[in-house]
Scaffold this active site. Structure first.
Site, PDB file in Angstrom:
ATOM      1  N   SER A  20       0.827  -1.209   0.000  1.00  0.00           N
ATOM      2  CA  SER A  20       0.000   0.000   0.000  1.00  0.00           C
ATOM      3  C   SER A  20       0.858   1.254   0.000  1.00  0.00           C
ATOM      4  O   SER A  20       0.560   2.224  -0.714  1.00  0.00           O
ATOM      5  CB  SER A  20      -0.931  -0.010   1.218  1.00  0.00           C
ATOM      6  OG  SER A  20      -1.787  -1.134   1.186  1.00  0.00           O
ATOM      7  N   ARG A  24       1.305   3.813  -3.432  1.00  0.00           N
ATOM      8  CA  ARG A  24       0.921   5.215  -3.243  1.00  0.00           C
ATOM      9  C   ARG A  24       2.121   6.129  -3.442  1.00  0.00           C
ATOM     10  O   ARG A  24       2.031   7.174  -4.106  1.00  0.00           O
ATOM     11  CB  ARG A  24       0.321   5.407  -1.841  1.00  0.00           C
ATOM     12  CG  ARG A  24      -1.118   4.916  -1.711  1.00  0.00           C
ATOM     13  CD  ARG A  24      -1.547   4.868  -0.255  1.00  0.00           C
ATOM     14  NE  ARG A  24      -2.972   4.577  -0.110  1.00  0.00           N
ATOM     15  CZ  ARG A  24      -3.508   3.369  -0.202  1.00  0.00           C
ATOM     16  NH1 ARG A  24      -2.722   2.323  -0.462  1.00  0.00           N
ATOM     17  NH2 ARG A  24      -4.805   3.184  -0.033  1.00  0.00           N
ATOM     18  N   GLY A  91      -5.229  -4.243  -8.070  1.00  0.00           N
ATOM     19  CA  GLY A  91      -6.380  -3.379  -7.872  1.00  0.00           C
ATOM     20  C   GLY A  91      -5.992  -1.929  -7.675  1.00  0.00           C
ATOM     21  O   GLY A  91      -6.714  -1.019  -8.107  1.00  0.00           O
ATOM     22  N   SER A 165     -12.151   1.766  -0.344  1.00  0.00           N
ATOM     23  CA  SER A 165     -11.546   3.065  -0.064  1.00  0.00           C
ATOM     24  C   SER A 165     -10.584   3.476  -1.165  1.00  0.00           C
ATOM     25  O   SER A 165     -10.183   4.641  -1.240  1.00  0.00           O
ATOM     26  CB  SER A 165     -10.808   3.030   1.274  1.00  0.00           C
ATOM     27  OG  SER A 165      -9.684   2.159   1.215  1.00  0.00           O
ATOM     28  N   GLN A 166     -10.203   2.543  -2.037  1.00  0.00           N
ATOM     29  CA  GLN A 166      -9.259   2.865  -3.104  1.00  0.00           C
ATOM     30  C   GLN A 166      -9.841   3.879  -4.086  1.00  0.00           C
ATOM     31  O   GLN A 166      -9.085   4.659  -4.675  1.00  0.00           O
ATOM     32  CB  GLN A 166      -8.833   1.597  -3.837  1.00  0.00           C
ATOM     33  CG  GLN A 166      -7.963   0.675  -2.990  1.00  0.00           C
ATOM     34  CD  GLN A 166      -7.620  -0.624  -3.707  1.00  0.00           C
ATOM     35  OE1 GLN A 166      -8.103  -0.882  -4.802  1.00  0.00           O
ATOM     36  NE2 GLN A 166      -6.791  -1.434  -3.074  1.00  0.00           N
ATOM     37  N   ASP A 307      -7.990  -6.732   5.449  1.00  0.00           N
ATOM     38  CA  ASP A 307      -6.999  -7.611   4.821  1.00  0.00           C
ATOM     39  C   ASP A 307      -6.455  -8.651   5.789  1.00  0.00           C
ATOM     40  O   ASP A 307      -5.853  -9.640   5.363  1.00  0.00           O
ATOM     41  CB  ASP A 307      -5.833  -6.794   4.254  1.00  0.00           C
ATOM     42  CG  ASP A 307      -6.140  -6.234   2.873  1.00  0.00           C
ATOM     43  OD1 ASP A 307      -7.161  -6.640   2.285  1.00  0.00           O
ATOM     44  OD2 ASP A 307      -5.366  -5.396   2.386  1.00  0.00           O
ATOM     45  N   LYS A 334     -12.842  -8.513  -3.301  1.00  0.00           N
ATOM     46  CA  LYS A 334     -11.383  -8.463  -3.435  1.00  0.00           C
ATOM     47  C   LYS A 334     -10.934  -9.469  -4.500  1.00  0.00           C
ATOM     48  O   LYS A 334     -11.663  -9.755  -5.441  1.00  0.00           O
ATOM     49  CB  LYS A 334     -10.738  -8.762  -2.084  1.00  0.00           C
ATOM     50  CG  LYS A 334     -11.056  -7.733  -1.006  1.00  0.00           C
ATOM     51  CD  LYS A 334     -10.247  -6.478  -1.189  1.00  0.00           C
ATOM     52  CE  LYS A 334     -10.387  -5.538   0.003  1.00  0.00           C
ATOM     53  NZ  LYS A 334      -9.494  -4.366  -0.121  1.00  0.00           N
ATOM     54  N   ARG A 338     -13.822 -13.255  -0.378  1.00  0.00           N
ATOM     55  CA  ARG A 338     -12.980 -13.805   0.681  1.00  0.00           C
ATOM     56  C   ARG A 338     -13.786 -14.440   1.815  1.00  0.00           C
ATOM     57  O   ARG A 338     -13.322 -15.405   2.433  1.00  0.00           O
ATOM     58  CB  ARG A 338     -12.039 -12.718   1.214  1.00  0.00           C
ATOM     59  CG  ARG A 338     -10.924 -12.408   0.217  1.00  0.00           C
ATOM     60  CD  ARG A 338     -10.022 -11.290   0.661  1.00  0.00           C
ATOM     61  NE  ARG A 338      -8.783 -11.290  -0.131  1.00  0.00           N
ATOM     62  CZ  ARG A 338      -7.894 -10.316  -0.098  1.00  0.00           C
ATOM     63  NH1 ARG A 338      -8.087  -9.251   0.672  1.00  0.00           N
ATOM     64  NH2 ARG A 338      -6.803 -10.394  -0.839  1.00  0.00           N
ATOM     65  N   LYS A 404       2.101 -12.217  -5.377  1.00  0.00           N
ATOM     66  CA  LYS A 404       1.397 -10.939  -5.533  1.00  0.00           C
ATOM     67  C   LYS A 404       1.935  -9.902  -4.566  1.00  0.00           C
ATOM     68  O   LYS A 404       2.052  -8.717  -4.908  1.00  0.00           O
ATOM     69  CB  LYS A 404      -0.104 -11.154  -5.331  1.00  0.00           C
ATOM     70  CG  LYS A 404      -0.960  -9.914  -5.530  1.00  0.00           C
ATOM     71  CD  LYS A 404      -2.424 -10.267  -5.410  1.00  0.00           C
ATOM     72  CE  LYS A 404      -3.310  -9.038  -5.455  1.00  0.00           C
ATOM     73  NZ  LYS A 404      -3.357  -8.435  -6.800  1.00  0.00           N
TER      74      LYS A 404
END
Length: 431
Positions: A20, A24, A91, A165-166, A307, A334, A338, A404
Site C-alpha cells: 500500500s 501510493r 487493484g 476506499s481505493q 486484509d 477483493k 474472501r 502478488k
C-alpha cells in the site's frame, strides 16, 4: 495436531515493504516535480505491475544498483499521450491510475487480468465523468476502462466509498493536479486507515489537504514536490507471522512497525491480544508471544483492517470458543469473495462456520486433511499456512500466488518455522 516447541529467544521476521505504501508513494513521486528516492520498496507482482503501468504513462523509474532503492523522476503534472495500460492483478493500479490519467491529457486504456476485470470500477468511472472526463467501462462497470482527458477543473464531488476506499484514495491523490482543487465528500467509508495513509503521504509530497468534517476533504491545487521515503514493512503480511507466534507459543518480532506506523493493519496485534497472546509495541517494533491457548468467545469488527480478517478466521478453529468477525462485507469484492472462500475452505477441513453479508463466525474443532483452494488469492494461501503450523495436514493448490505481495513468503515462513513445507510448485510470475 502437531505442535512446535518454542525456541529460547524471539524470532525476527523479515517482512518486505508495504504494498500500500509502495504503490501510493510511486504514484505521488510520479506526479511530483523532481526526483524522489523510495527506499526498501516492495518488489512483488503487484508493485512491479504498478511500476510498469507508470512507465507506460511516461514516468521514468530507475532502480539503484547499490541498495535497491527506486529513483522516480516525476512528471510534475498528469501524463500526456496515448497508451494501453496493463494493470495485471493490481487493484491499486486500476483504481489509482485512471484519476491520474484524467488529470493529464490524452487517451488511455486500462486493462487487466480476468481476476481484476471481475472487480468493480463503476464508482470511480462515475466520479471521473462528473469531474468532466470522458470515461468508458466494460460491461457491468468493470475493466477495460478508457479515459480521454484534457485535464480537470475540479470542484465539489460526492464519492461512493462503500465498496472500496481505493476509489477515494485515487481521487484524493489526483486532486492537487486539478486546475481548481477539489472538495470531496465520502459517504459510507470502509478501510478508513488506508485513507489516513493516503493523506499522510500526500502531505509528505507537498499537498495541502484538510478534512474539514468527517469524510469531507478539501484539496488545494498545489501539485506535488519530490520527496524521499523509506517504505515500512507490510503490516498485512506481518499478520501471518504474528498469528504464527500466537498459535505456536513462539515470540515473533517485526521491526519497523512501531507506534508511528502509517498502516492501520498493525492493529491486528490488538486482536491477537484479545485472543490471549502477549503483545509488546515499541517505537520501532511489534512483538507477539503465544501463551498456549487461543481464546474465542468474542465478536470483533475488522472492517478497518479487513486484509487481516482471513488470518484470524484461519486460526479460529484452534480457539476455545466461537469467534465472529464483522464489518467485512467489502472483502467479498477483493481478489476473491474472501468470506465465501474462507468458509468453504474451513468447511473442507470439517470446521463449522456461519456467514452473513458482512460477517463470518468460526466454531472451534478438529481439522481434517484438505487441499486449500487459494482462488489465486495470496492472502488465503498465507492465512491457511499459519493454521498448517498446528495441523500439519494442509496443502495449497496454488502456493505461488503469494508472489502478488511476498514472493519469498514460503522460504521466510520455513526459516522461522521449519515445520512449514516449502512448495514444490514454482512461484507465479506476472502476466
Amino acid at each position: 495436531m502437531t505442535t512446535v516447541s518454542p525456541p529460547p529467544e524471539a524470532l525476527h521476521a523479515r517482512i518486505p515493504g508495504s504494498k500500500s505504501l509502495t504503490n501510493r508513494a510511486l504514484l505521488l513521486a510520479a506526479a511530483a516535480e523532481g526526483t524522489s528516492v523510495l527506499t526498501a520498496p516492495l518488489i512483488s507482482d503487484d508493485t512491479m505491475a504498478f511500476r510498469q503501468a507508470l512507465g507506460d504513462l511516461g514516468v521514468r523509474i530507475r532502480p539503484s544498483e547499490d541498495d535497491g532503492a527506486w529513483q522516480v523522476t516525476g512528471l510534475g503534472r498528469g501524463p500526456r499521450g496515448t497508451g494501453r495500460i496493463w494493470c495485471a492483478d493490481a487493484g491499486t493500479a486500476a483504481r489509482f491510475l485512471p484519476p491520474l490519467a484524467a488529470a493529464g491529457h490524452g487517451d488511455f486504456l486500462f486493462t487487466g487480468s480476468d481476476q481484476l476485470t471481475a472487480r468493480p470500477v463503476a464508482p470511480l468511472a462515475d466520479a471521473l465523468r462528473r469531474l468532466g472526463a470522458e470515461v468508458q467501462t466494460g460491461p457491468g462497470g468493470t475493466l477495460p476502462l478508457r479515459v480521454r482527458a484534457e485535464g480537470l477543473d475540479g470542484g465539489a464531488l460526492d464519492v461512493d466509498s462503500s465498496l472500496s476506499s481505493q476509489f477515494l484514495s485515487g481521487l484524493l491523490m489526483a486532486a492537487p493536479l486539478l486546475r481548481g482543487g477539489l472538495l470531496l465528500r465520502a459517504g459510507e467509508l470502509v478501510s478508513r486507515p488506508y485513507v489516513d495513509m493516503t493523506l499522510a503521504l500526500m502531505r509528505h509530497f507537498g499537498a495541502d489537504v484538510a478534512e474539514d468534517a468527517p469524510g469531507g476533504f478539501a484539496v488545494r491545487p498545489t501539485g506535488y514536490r519530490a520527496a524521499d521515503l523509506r517504505i515500512e514493512p507490510d503490516a498485512s503480511t506481518a499478520s501471518y507471522f504474528l498469528a504464527a507466534a500466537a498459535v505456536t507459543g513462539h515470540t515473533v518480532t517485526v521491526r519497523g512497525l512501531g507506534h508511528g506506523s502509517l498502516q492501520g493493519d498493525v492493529r491486528f496485534a490488538e486482536v491477537l491480544e484479545r485472543a490471549g497472546a502477549r503483545v509488546t509495541r515499541t517505537e520501532d517494533a511489534v512483538s507477539v508471544t503465544g501463551t498456549g491457548t487461543l481464546r474465542g468467545g468474542f465478536d470483533v469488527d475488522m472492517g478497518d483492517i479487513s486484509d487481516t480478517f482471513m488470518t484470524l478466521a484461519a486460526i479460529a478453529p484452534l480457539a476455545d470458543a466461537p469467534l465472529t468477525i464483522r464489518g467485512i462485507g467489502h472483502a467479498r469484492l477483493k481478489e476473491s469473495d474472501r468470506i465465501e472462500a474462507v468458509a468453504r475452505n474451513l468447511g473442507a477441513l470439517g470446521v463449522r462456520t456461519d456467514t452473513g453479508r458482512d460477517r463470518i463466525t468460526v466454531h472451534p474443532g478438529g481439522t481434517s486433511p484438505a487441499r486449500i483452494a487459494c482462488h489465486r488469492d495470496h492472502r488465503i494461501a498465507m492465512a491457511f499456512s499459519v493454521l498448517n503450523l498446528r495441523t500439519g495436514n494442509l496443502t495449497l493448490d496454488d502456493p505461488g500466488c503469494v508472489a502478488k505481495t511476498f514472493p519469498g513468503f514460503h522460504e521466510e515462513f520455513h526459516r522461522l518455522f521449519p515445520g512449514h513445507p516449502l512448495p514444490t510448485a514454482p512461484a507465479r510470475t506476472s502476466a
